[in-house]
Design an enzyme around this catalytic site. Structure first.
Site, PDB file in Angstrom:
ATOM      1  N   PRO A   1     -10.967 -72.578 126.545  1.00  0.00           N
ATOM      2  CG  PRO A   1      -9.881 -73.182 128.526  1.00  0.00           C
ATOM      3  CD  PRO A   1      -9.618 -72.664 127.144  1.00  0.00           C
TER       4      PRO A   1
ATOM      5  CD  GLU B   1     -12.782 -78.778 111.014  1.00  0.00           C
ATOM      6  OE1 GLU B   1     -12.859 -79.513 112.022  1.00  0.00           O
ATOM      7  OE2 GLU B   1     -11.727 -78.563 110.404  1.00  0.00           O
TER       8      GLU B   1
HETATM    9  C1  LIG Z   1     -15.083 -84.153 120.208  1.00  0.00           C
HETATM   10  C2  LIG Z   1     -14.644 -82.782 119.855  1.00  0.00           C
HETATM   11  C3  LIG Z   1     -13.447 -82.591 119.177  1.00  0.00           C
HETATM   12  C4  LIG Z   1     -12.987 -81.303 118.911  1.00  0.00           C
HETATM   13  N1  LIG Z   1     -11.763 -81.131 118.303  1.00  0.00           N
HETATM   14  C5  LIG Z   1     -11.258 -79.876 118.170  1.00  0.00           C
HETATM   15  C6  LIG Z   1      -9.932 -79.661 117.647  1.00  0.00           C
HETATM   16  O1  LIG Z   1      -9.243 -80.599 117.255  1.00  0.00           O
HETATM   17  N2  LIG Z   1      -9.449 -78.390 117.606  1.00  0.00           N
HETATM   18  C7  LIG Z   1     -10.178 -77.326 118.028  1.00  0.00           C
HETATM   19  O2  LIG Z   1      -9.679 -76.217 117.959  1.00  0.00           O
HETATM   20  N3  LIG Z   1     -11.438 -77.483 118.509  1.00  0.00           N
HETATM   21  C8  LIG Z   1     -11.993 -78.737 118.591  1.00  0.00           C
HETATM   22  N4  LIG Z   1     -13.252 -78.921 119.093  1.00  0.00           N
HETATM   23  C9  LIG Z   1     -13.982 -77.753 119.583  1.00  0.00           C
HETATM   24  C10 LIG Z   1     -15.088 -77.272 118.655  1.00  0.00           C
HETATM   25  O3  LIG Z   1     -14.551 -76.735 117.492  1.00  0.00           O
HETATM   26  C11 LIG Z   1     -15.895 -76.252 119.460  1.00  0.00           C
HETATM   27  O4  LIG Z   1     -16.585 -76.967 120.471  1.00  0.00           O
HETATM   28  C12 LIG Z   1     -16.895 -75.477 118.625  1.00  0.00           C
HETATM   29  O5  LIG Z   1     -16.231 -74.603 117.741  1.00  0.00           O
HETATM   30  C13 LIG Z   1     -17.869 -74.660 119.493  1.00  0.00           C
HETATM   31  O6  LIG Z   1     -17.187 -73.940 120.470  1.00  0.00           O
HETATM   32  P1  LIG Z   1     -17.700 -74.034 122.001  1.00  0.00           P
HETATM   33  O7  LIG Z   1     -17.849 -75.450 122.358  1.00  0.00           O
HETATM   34  O8  LIG Z   1     -16.791 -73.206 122.819  1.00  0.00           O
HETATM   35  O9  LIG Z   1     -19.147 -73.391 121.969  1.00  0.00           O
HETATM   36  P2  LIG Z   1     -19.495 -71.835 122.132  1.00  0.00           P
HETATM   37  O10 LIG Z   1     -18.690 -71.032 121.181  1.00  0.00           O
HETATM   38  O11 LIG Z   1     -19.446 -71.466 123.562  1.00  0.00           O
HETATM   39  O12 LIG Z   1     -21.019 -71.829 121.646  1.00  0.00           O
HETATM   40  C14 LIG Z   1     -22.070 -72.320 122.500  1.00  0.00           C
HETATM   41  C15 LIG Z   1     -23.383 -72.344 121.702  1.00  0.00           C
HETATM   42  O13 LIG Z   1     -23.698 -71.034 121.257  1.00  0.00           O
HETATM   43  C16 LIG Z   1     -23.838 -71.022 119.831  1.00  0.00           C
HETATM   44  N5  LIG Z   1     -23.299 -69.759 119.290  1.00  0.00           N
HETATM   45  C17 LIG Z   1     -22.136 -69.152 119.645  1.00  0.00           C
HETATM   46  N6  LIG Z   1     -21.967 -68.034 118.931  1.00  0.00           N
HETATM   47  C18 LIG Z   1     -23.034 -67.931 118.093  1.00  0.00           C
HETATM   48  C19 LIG Z   1     -23.438 -67.013 117.076  1.00  0.00           C
HETATM   49  N7  LIG Z   1     -22.684 -65.937 116.748  1.00  0.00           N
HETATM   50  N8  LIG Z   1     -24.603 -67.242 116.420  1.00  0.00           N
HETATM   51  C20 LIG Z   1     -25.361 -68.334 116.711  1.00  0.00           C
HETATM   52  N9  LIG Z   1     -25.041 -69.238 117.669  1.00  0.00           N
HETATM   53  C21 LIG Z   1     -23.887 -69.050 118.325  1.00  0.00           C
HETATM   54  C22 LIG Z   1     -23.029 -72.209 119.352  1.00  0.00           C
HETATM   55  O14 LIG Z   1     -23.460 -72.660 118.074  1.00  0.00           O
HETATM   56  C23 LIG Z   1     -23.308 -73.217 120.456  1.00  0.00           C
HETATM   57  O15 LIG Z   1     -24.563 -73.813 120.222  1.00  0.00           O
HETATM   58  C24 LIG Z   1     -13.766 -80.186 119.312  1.00  0.00           C
HETATM   59  C25 LIG Z   1     -14.995 -80.386 119.940  1.00  0.00           C
HETATM   60  C26 LIG Z   1     -15.429 -81.662 120.219  1.00  0.00           C
HETATM   61  C27 LIG Z   1     -16.748 -81.853 120.930  1.00  0.00           C
END
Ligand SMILES: Cc1cc2nc3c(=O)[nH]c(=O)nc-3n(C[C@H](O)[C@H](O)[C@H](O)COP(=O)(O)OP(=O)(O)OC[C@H]3O[C@@H](n4cnc5c(N)ncnc54)[C@H](O)[C@@H]3O)c2cc1C
Length: 392
Positions: free
Chosen positions: A131, A371
């Protein structure tokens, strides 16, 4: 059947891609819309995928009768996504976990899970995101503390994961945990636990825009006990490196899904543009529509070549994070644009929930976020470019 490009594959692998493409046209495309509207797990199609050996494609030949090259795996993924992206999703995390087990698992772990993963009897999910965030994985909070010693030792796990796809139907969830929160560098305190049903509560299925049919869930660990024998490789502190190496394949797989969805959108738009007439001629003859189609086809073709290039690197045993990152970045952005342009070409019909076009548009953004987001891909790409430049 369209979009099947099997050039360069050995004959047996060509036959596999073509068989899956035929199955997709016969069994998947006619019913994907109804299945996804029902929002139910596609048990019957998953069973047929098991019979075709699809779950064993990325499991090395020592444990799998259906092992193939990464290029073949990517082309099969593309075909599944051309029918319904959710089916390609069902083998995504599964294949990454299989690869990590094959590369880093103890012999006991390999024999216990890989033969059953190859048949699809055990399907795997990967749980990284929490989360508090999915991009900064070294900041995960889920904690695993070793309790006891010898063969009775267990890890006591506390924390939560979110957006974990396939979690409810998985027989194995490779879970990223902190075994040493004080470790420096941070990644050296991270490990992977191979969590089995009953060892974690799958607390909620998350409602989502697309990628329906397969579930994405919240997981809750509250003093959950996992045998110490389920620590991947048997050594703490290796989990981050293990996942990063597996994610090369994961990124190729997500990019291949984007090619499949893009190809489906292009196929539908090309057909519609030849049937639909305005101002006395088929709409493809209006230059604006023709240009859209030309650009869409170019983007899909370029995406496929990037995917195959990254896959060939993995097959050759080369480090391929740069190529996999480029393929994932380009193919997913191209797919989103192609899905939008296919909708444009369909006019109001593209907005109808009765056609597949709107599903492609809802499925496409997952490939941009999943990913590792495309912002993270760009970070990976530029870091690697600088590294290579300094090495040369
Ligand atoms: C339908 C779906 C299926 C999924 N399935 C899986 C799964 O099976 N297993 C699993 O582990 N995860 C899964 N995910 C999660 C997915 O991997 C994450 O949503 C993703 O890695 C981004 O993490 P976050 O949503 O917490 O965004 P955050 O990490 O909070 O990022 C928010 C925004 O900030 C940007 N950002 C963050 N850090 C940086 C940086 N250093 N430089 C530039 N921009 C940055 C991001 O690109 C994004 O635009 C799934 C997500 C979805 C929507």
């Amino acid at each position: 059947m369209s979009g099947v490009d099997v050039r360069g594959l050995p004959e047996d692998e060509q036959a596999i891609v073509e068989a899956v493409a035929t199955w997709v046209d016969r069994e998947v495309r006619p019913r994907a819309g109804d299945l996804e509207r029902a929002q139910e797990y596609p048990h019957a199609l998953i069973d047929q995928m098991k019979e075709m050996g699809v779950f064993g494609l990325a499991v090395p030949g020592r444990w799998s009768e259906s092992a193939v090259s990464t290029r073949c795996f990517a082309l099969v993924t593309e075909q599944l996504a051309r029918g319904w992206m959710s089916l390609a999703g069902a083998i995504g995390g599964h294949s990454v976990v299989a690869l990590m087990l094959a590369r880093y698992g103890t012999p006991e772990q390999q024999e216990r899970w890989l033969p059953r993963m190859a048949t699809g009897e055990v399907r795997a999910a990967m749980a990284l995101t929490e989360p508090s965030g999915g991009s900064d994985l070294q900041d995960i909070r889920t904690r695993a503390v070793r309790d006891g010693s010898g063969s009775d030792a267990e890890y006591v796990v506390d924390g939560s994961k979110t957006w974990i796809t396939n979690a409810r139907h998985a027989g194995l969830i490779a879970t990223l945990v902190k075994t040493d929160p004080q470790a420096s560098p941070r990644h050296s305190g991270i490990s992977i636990l191979l969590v089995e049903p009953g060892q974690v509560e799958v607390s909620r299925d998350l409602p989502k825009l697309g990628y329906r049919g397969v579930e994405s869930c919240e997981l809750s660990f509250a003093g959950s006990r996992v045998p110490a024998g389920n620590l991947l490789g048997g050594e703490e502190g290796q989990g981050f490196a293990h996942f990063m190496s597996g994610l090369e394949l994961g990124r190729v797989q997500v990019a291949a899904r984007a090619v499949g969805v893009g190809q489906a959108a292009l196929d539908d738009a090309l057909a519609y543009a030849q049937q639909r007439e305005t101002f006395g001629k088929p709409i493809w003859e209006h230059q604006s529509v023709g240009n859209l189609l030309a650009d869409m086809a170019t983007k899909v073709h370029a995406s496929r070549l990037l995917v195959l290039d990254a896959a060939a690197g993995i097959d050759a045993g080369r480090r391929s994070d740069l190529e996999a990152g480029m393929a994932k970045l380009f193919a997913s952005e191209a797919c989103m644009q192609v899905a939008l342009d296919a909708m444009r070409i369909h006019g109001a019909a593209g907005y109808s929930a009765e056609l597949d076009i709107e599903r492609y548009f809802r499925d496409a953004p997952l490939m941009i976020v999943g990913e590792g987001t495309n912002e993270i891909q760009r970070n990976v790409i530029v870091r690697r470019l600088v590294e290579r430049d300094r090495e040369s």
